[in-house]
Design a protein around this motif. Structure first.
Motif, PDB file in Angstrom:
ATOM      1  N   CYS A   6       0.891  -1.015  -0.085  1.00 55.79           N
ATOM      2  CA  CYS A   6      -0.286   0.044  -0.146  1.00 55.79           C
ATOM      3  C   CYS A   6       0.955   1.338  -0.077  1.00 55.79           C
ATOM      4  O   CYS A   6       0.654   2.248  -0.634  1.00 55.79           O
ATOM      5  N   CYS A  13       1.521   4.253   4.715  1.00 59.07           N
ATOM      6  CA  CYS A  13       1.077   3.155   4.829  1.00 59.07           C
ATOM      7  C   CYS A  13       2.043   2.207   4.799  1.00 59.07           C
ATOM      8  O   CYS A  13       2.708   1.915   3.628  1.00 59.07           O
ATOM      9  N   ARG A  15       1.188  -1.408   5.095  1.00 56.86           N
ATOM     10  CA  ARG A  15       0.455  -2.587   4.920  1.00 56.86           C
ATOM     11  C   ARG A  15       0.663  -3.201   3.913  1.00 56.86           C
ATOM     12  O   ARG A  15       1.004  -2.413   2.486  1.00 56.86           O
ATOM     13  N   HIS A  32      -9.415  -2.654   2.872  1.00 64.97           N
ATOM     14  CA  HIS A  32      -8.460  -2.107   3.634  1.00 64.97           C
ATOM     15  C   HIS A  32      -8.671  -0.370   3.409  1.00 64.97           C
ATOM     16  O   HIS A  32      -8.634   0.140   4.405  1.00 64.97           O
ATOM     17  N   HIS A  37      -8.287   3.740   5.502  1.00 58.77           N
ATOM     18  CA  HIS A  37      -8.061   5.005   4.879  1.00 58.77           C
ATOM     19  C   HIS A  37      -9.334   5.822   4.562  1.00 58.77           C
ATOM     20  O   HIS A  37      -9.319   6.964   4.215  1.00 58.77           O
TER      21      HIS A  37
HETATM   22 ZN   LIG Z   1      -3.051   1.532   3.244  1.00 56.05          ZN
END
Ligand SMILES: [Zn+2]
Length: 57
Positions: A6, A13, A15, A32, A37
């Motif tokens: 991400c 981020c 992730r 996600h 977000h």
């Molecule tokens: Zn993210």
């Protein structure tokens, strides 16, 4: 497998996602984006950015 970070689209981020196919990544990213977000919908332009950033691993 396919992998998406991400952080390639949202620099703050950390992730990452790993899934067998691009569409599975996009499904996970949509969830996600909504939960983490605050995006109720992923804009088409963002989908393109995500697709472009998906790597085959
Ligand atoms: Zn993210």
């Amino acid at each position: 497998m396919k992998q998406f970070a991400c952080g390639d689209v949202v620099p703050s981020c950390g992730r990452t996602f790993t899934a067998p196919a691009d569409d599975d990544i996009l499904t996970a990213v949509a969830g996600h984006a909504r939960e983490d977000h605050g995006l109720a919908e992923v804009p088409a332009g963002l989908v393109d950015q995500v697709r472009a950033a998906i790597r085959t691993v």
